[in-house]
Every structure is written in structure tokens, then in C-alpha cells.
Design a protein around this motif. Structure first.
Motif, PDB file in Angstrom:
ATOM      1  N   ASP A   1      -4.012  26.619  22.574  1.00 47.39           N
ATOM      2  CA  ASP A   1      -3.304  27.367  23.610  1.00 47.39           C
ATOM      3  C   ASP A   1      -3.883  28.773  23.693  1.00 47.39           C
ATOM      4  OD1 ASP A   1      -0.939  25.368  23.956  1.00 47.39           O
ATOM      5  OD2 ASP A   1      -1.111  25.707  21.819  1.00 47.39           O
TER       6      ASP A   1
ATOM      7  N   TYR B   1      -0.382  31.427  10.729  1.00 53.05           N
ATOM      8  CA  TYR B   1       0.862  30.810  10.262  1.00 53.05           C
ATOM      9  C   TYR B   1       0.513  29.470   9.635  1.00 53.05           C
ATOM     10  CZ  TYR B   1       4.048  34.023  12.633  1.00 53.05           C
ATOM     11  OH  TYR B   1       4.748  35.124  13.013  1.00 53.05           O
TER      12      TYR B   1
ATOM     13  N   ARG C   1      -1.617  27.605  12.417  1.00 54.71           N
ATOM     14  CA  ARG C   1      -1.750  28.181  13.766  1.00 54.71           C
ATOM     15  C   ARG C   1      -2.565  29.466  13.643  1.00 54.71           C
ATOM     16  NH1 ARG C   1      -0.893  26.577  19.066  1.00 54.71           N
ATOM     17  NH2 ARG C   1       1.184  25.767  18.613  1.00 54.71           N
TER      18      ARG C   1
ATOM     19  N   LEU D   1      -4.134  25.269  16.985  1.00 53.37           N
ATOM     20  CA  LEU D   1      -3.325  24.597  15.961  1.00 53.37           C
ATOM     21  C   LEU D   1      -4.185  23.508  15.350  1.00 53.37           C
ATOM     22  CD1 LEU D   1      -0.441  24.390  14.744  1.00 53.37           C
ATOM     23  CD2 LEU D   1      -0.010  22.592  16.377  1.00 53.37           C
TER      24      LEU D   1
END
Lengths: 154, 320
Positions: free
Chosen positions: B109, B120, B139, B145
Motif C-alpha cells: 500500500d 511494525y 509492515r 506487508l
């Protein structure tokens, strides 16, 4: 009640009695200490206090990055899926953001907003730096030209 | 400067300097064949006094128990202890290393580029899932991801599901210099035991450590130190995979261990089905001919081995 007894009867890992008629929410409960937050992701009755006895703990979230520049999140996916299937469940914004980043939910709109704001801030910062550089260069040029003129006239 | 901290540079042994074959899925499948497992177990030569020796790792010892038993009971106990030893001597699994360059990208994204300066890491802590099967995803700050790599997996598993024998940071003994000095002191079993508990079997670092240790053993003829430990099987498999069985074979011939030599060549045939001697079948009672066929067709150091084999057959004929 003394602290150790309170911890014994109401552990942070959950165990509160589920009341069917009440609304529940999945939210963060702050633990850790001063200047060092650490969150539990919990299911709890919505009207209860932040660190009250939760129904169940679903994971943890450590918002301070470690030496490898990582923020650690743990999620008990099996239980999260169970609670998402129940009625009267409310999920707070912070938790929605985490679930979105994890790929469990679509990305939450606050994440897009955060990203956009951070990028805009970075762009303005870069532009400022560029302007400062230009100014410095111009000043240096003027300084160089000034003594030349002085020598030329003399 | 940032990447230096992310990657454990000092841990990465230079795998280029050691010319060894990497483990492919096909070779791993050969290792798990029951026939090969049996041969490796036979080659280990289980010595009960060595298997159940006192290893001083800081535990408190209890005084030994003495019992009066009949001969039958003693035999039964001996059989049981042998079975326990066989269980203990199980060779650590040999599986292909996890490829960190082919991590699965789950979603990308680019709109959330810059949502945070740090990554993360999400770990699934659902009850009852084993460490290698646990879902761990990362992430990135640029919105990617992806699956976690080996190092991240190791850290997350030891953060959320720690084991006392496995440390969060890899021990310093596995750094290149320390490993060399340990090898020079011939602490092979210590290195291999520690590596076995510290790493997952599909870790690239684990493979590098095994390769350096086994190479050192091969160069210094330290095979006897590993015998009747669970790592002898992996040593033999490593040697067969890299066509380096000559030193071990020579030692077997010198020590009059003809059976071991035959088993070794059988493992070699399993691992290298395309070798010239792979068609040769072992007939009972014709061990010398079987070994001779390997020496003639595949051995890189023929002269030394032929001499050793001749001297062995001379001694055998005299003793007959």
C-alpha cells in the motif's frame, strides 16, 4: 485491598464475567510505567475503566521501537476472530489502526491521514532546507564578489 | 549505519570461502529415508558409557543408585537403556536453508508511505501453534506487508515463547573468530549441541556453523570425537554430500572397521545416485570388492586408499 491480592483476584490477563446484555469493546489498556507505555489489547465491558478487570487479553502492543527499529505487536488471532463474531462489540480507533496494519482489516483511514501529514511535513522541511541552502550560496557569492570589486577599483 | 544494526554482520560467516554444496529439497528428502537413517544410526556406533556420561552443565547431580538384580532383569534394563540411547542419538534434521530473498509480499500500500518511522512486527500468539508454523508479518514504513525473515522470526519466537536454552541474541561463540578458536580446541560436540538448541534447522547461520565445524573436523581427522554423539550422522551426510568421505574411509580401513566403510559407501551411493559406483551392489562377504569399486571409480585420492585396503586384506588373510 493490597496490590498483590488485587492482582491475584483480578489478573490483567482477564477472567471477568461476561455480561450478555452489556456492550463490549476491544481496546488498549495502558500498563508499563511513567514515560514507558506498554499496552494490552483487551476485550472489556465498554462502561468499565481503562485498567479494570478485562474479559480477556487478546494481545500486546509495545509502542517504543527496539534497537532494530521495530514496534512489536502480538495478536491472538483465533480469539480476535471469535470476538469479532459476537454482537455488541466496539473496536476503538487505535486498535483498528493496528489491525489494519496487520492486514487483518482494511487499512484504517487514520493511517492514511497520518501518512499524508507526515509526508507533507517532510516536504515542507525539505523545501525549507533548500531555501536556506540557496540563501547561504547567494550570501557566499556576494561575499566573494565584494572583495573582487574592492581590489579591481584599487 | 542503520543497516549495520539491523543485520548481524559479525554473525554471517563468509560462506564463499568454504566451498560446500547447499542442501536442496531433494537431498533433504534422501536424508529422511528410513534406510539412510538406519545406516547413519549404525555408523554412530552407540557406546552407552559415552552417551550417558555426566555432562557438567551446572546442574546438581544425584548420587548413583545401587540395586540387586537377577541376570534377566539386568539384561532387560540394558535393553531399555539402549533404546533410550537410540532415541537420544536421533540425528538433527537436515533441511534446506530458508531463503530470505524470496519472502512473500502479502500486500503493498504505497499510500501509507511514511505512516511511521519504524517497522511494525505482528506475531500471532494463538495457543498451540509450533514455532516454525507461527504467522509473523512485518509492515514496513513504505507500506509493504511481508513475511518476517529468519532473524526476525527467531527474535519474535524467543520474545513471546522463550526457551531457557535458546537466547534472544545469538551467543558470541558463534562469531567467526570465536568459532575458529573453539574448533582449534576441538570442542566440536559443544559447538554442535549449542547450535542445535539455539537455531532452527532451516537457519542459514546454522548451516554455515555446521559447514565450518565439519570442514575443520575433516581437515584435522577429528571423526573419533563425534562418534556416539547425535552429530556423527550429520557429519557423515555432510561428507557424502560434498564428496569428501576419503579421510573417514581411510581411518575406517586403518582401524579395521570394514563394516563402517561399507555403510559409509552405501550412504554415499544414496546421496550421489549419479556417481559411477552407485550401480554397484553390496554382496555379503565381499566387502573388500565393494570398497574397491568405490576407490577405483569415484575416489579422488586413490593411491592412499588402495594401499590401506591392501594392507587390510593382508592382515585379514593372515588372521584367517
Amino acid at each position: 485491598m493490597p496490590r498483590h491480592l488485587f492482582k491475584f483476584f483480578f489478573p490483567a490477563s482477564g477472567g471477568a464475567k461476561v455480561m450478555e446484555s452489556r456492550n463490549k469493546s476491544i481496546r488498549l489498556a495502558r500498563y508499563g510505567c511513567t514515560n514507558r507505555p506498554f499496552y494490552h489489547i483487551v476485550v472489556i465491558h465498554t462502561r468499565m475503566g481503562r485498567n479494570d478487570h478485562p474479559i480477556e487479553q487478546l494481545g500486546t502492543f509495545d509502542p517504543s521501537a527496539n534497537e532494530f527499529h521495530e514496534k512489536l505487536v502480538s495478536l491472538n488471532i483465533e480469539r480476535i476472530r471469535y470476538w469479532l463474531g459476537t454482537q455488541n462489540i466496539h473496536i476503538t480507533n487505535q486498535v483498528r489502526e493496528l489491525f489494519g496494519l496487520a492486514g487483518l482489516f482494511p487499512i484504517y483511514h487514520r493511517t492514511y491521514m497520518k501518512a499524508w501529514r507526515n509526508r507533507a511535513r517532510a516536504e515542507t522541511h525539505i523545501e525549507k532546507q533548500k531555501e536556506e541552502k540557496l540563501k547561504q550560496e547567494q550570501e557566499e557569492k556576494e561575499k566573494e564578489e565584494a572583495p573582487k570589486e574592492a581590489t579591481g577599483s584599487g | 549505519m542503520f543497516l549495520n544494526r539491523v543485520l548481524p554482520r559479525n554473525m554471517l560467516l563468509s560462506s564463499r570461502s568454504i566451498a560446500t554444496k547447499t542442501i536442496t529439497p531433494a537431498i533433504s528428502a534422501i536424508f529422511f529415508k528410513p534406510e539412510v537413517q538406519e545406516l547413519l544410526l549404525n555408523l554412530t556406533r552407540i557406546d552407552l558409557s559415552k552417551v550417558f556420561r555426566r555432562q557438567k552443565y551446572g546442574q546438581v547431580f544425584e548420587p548413583p543408585e545401587y540395586k540387586f538384580l537377577t541376570t534377566e532383569e539386568v539384561e532387560k534394563l540394558q535393553k531399555e537403556s539402549y533404546e533410550r540411547a537410540v532415541k537420544k542419538m536421533q540425528v538433527p534434521p537436515i533441511v534446506p536453508p530458508r531463503d530470505d530473498s524470496k519472502l512473500e509480499k502479502l500486500s503493498y500500500d504505497p499510500e501509507i508511505l511514511g505512516h511511521d518511522v519504524s517497522k511494525y512486527v505482528f506475531t500471532d500468539i494463538t495457543f498451540g501453534i509450533s514455532d516454525p508454523k507461527r504467522i509473523i508479518v512485518v509492515r514496513e514504513p513504505d507500506g509493504l506487508l511481508r513475511e518476517a525473515n529468519t532473524f526476525e522470526r527467531h527474535r519474535m519466537n524467543s520474545v513471546y515463547f522463550s526457551r531457557p536454552e535458546c537466547t534472544l541474541k545469538h551467543p558470541e561463540m558463534f562469531e567467526e573468530e570465536n568459532l575458529k578458536s573453539l574448533c582449534n580446541r576441538k570442542e566440536y560436540v559443544f559447538i554442535l549441541d549449542r547450535a542445535c538448541t539455539q537455531f532452527e534447522p532451516d537457519d542459514g547461520l546454522y548451516h554455515n556453523i555446521l559447514n565450518t565445524t565439519f570442514n575443520h573436523i575433516h581437515e584435522n581427522n577429528g571423526f573419533e570425537l563425534l562418534r556416539s554423539s547425535r552429530h556423527f550422522g550429520s557429519l557423515v551426510f555432510f561428507l557424502c554430500n560434498n564428496n569428501m568421505i576419503d579421510n573417514l574411509l581411510l581411518q575406517n580401513l586403518h582401524c579395521n572397521m570394514m563394516e563402517d566403510a561399507v555403510w559409509l559407501i552405501k550412504v554415499y551411493q544414496f546421496v550421489n545416485p549419479e556417481a559411477k559406483c552407485a550401480q554397484m551392489k553390496h554382496i555379503e562377504g565381499q566387502d573388500v570388492a565393494f570398497v574397491q569399486s568405490y576407490i577405483d571409480q569415484d575416489s579422488p585420492t586413490k593411491e592412499r586408499l588402495t594401499q590401506a585396503l591392501e594392507s587390510y586384506s593382508d592382515v585379514a588373510s593372515v588372521s584367517m
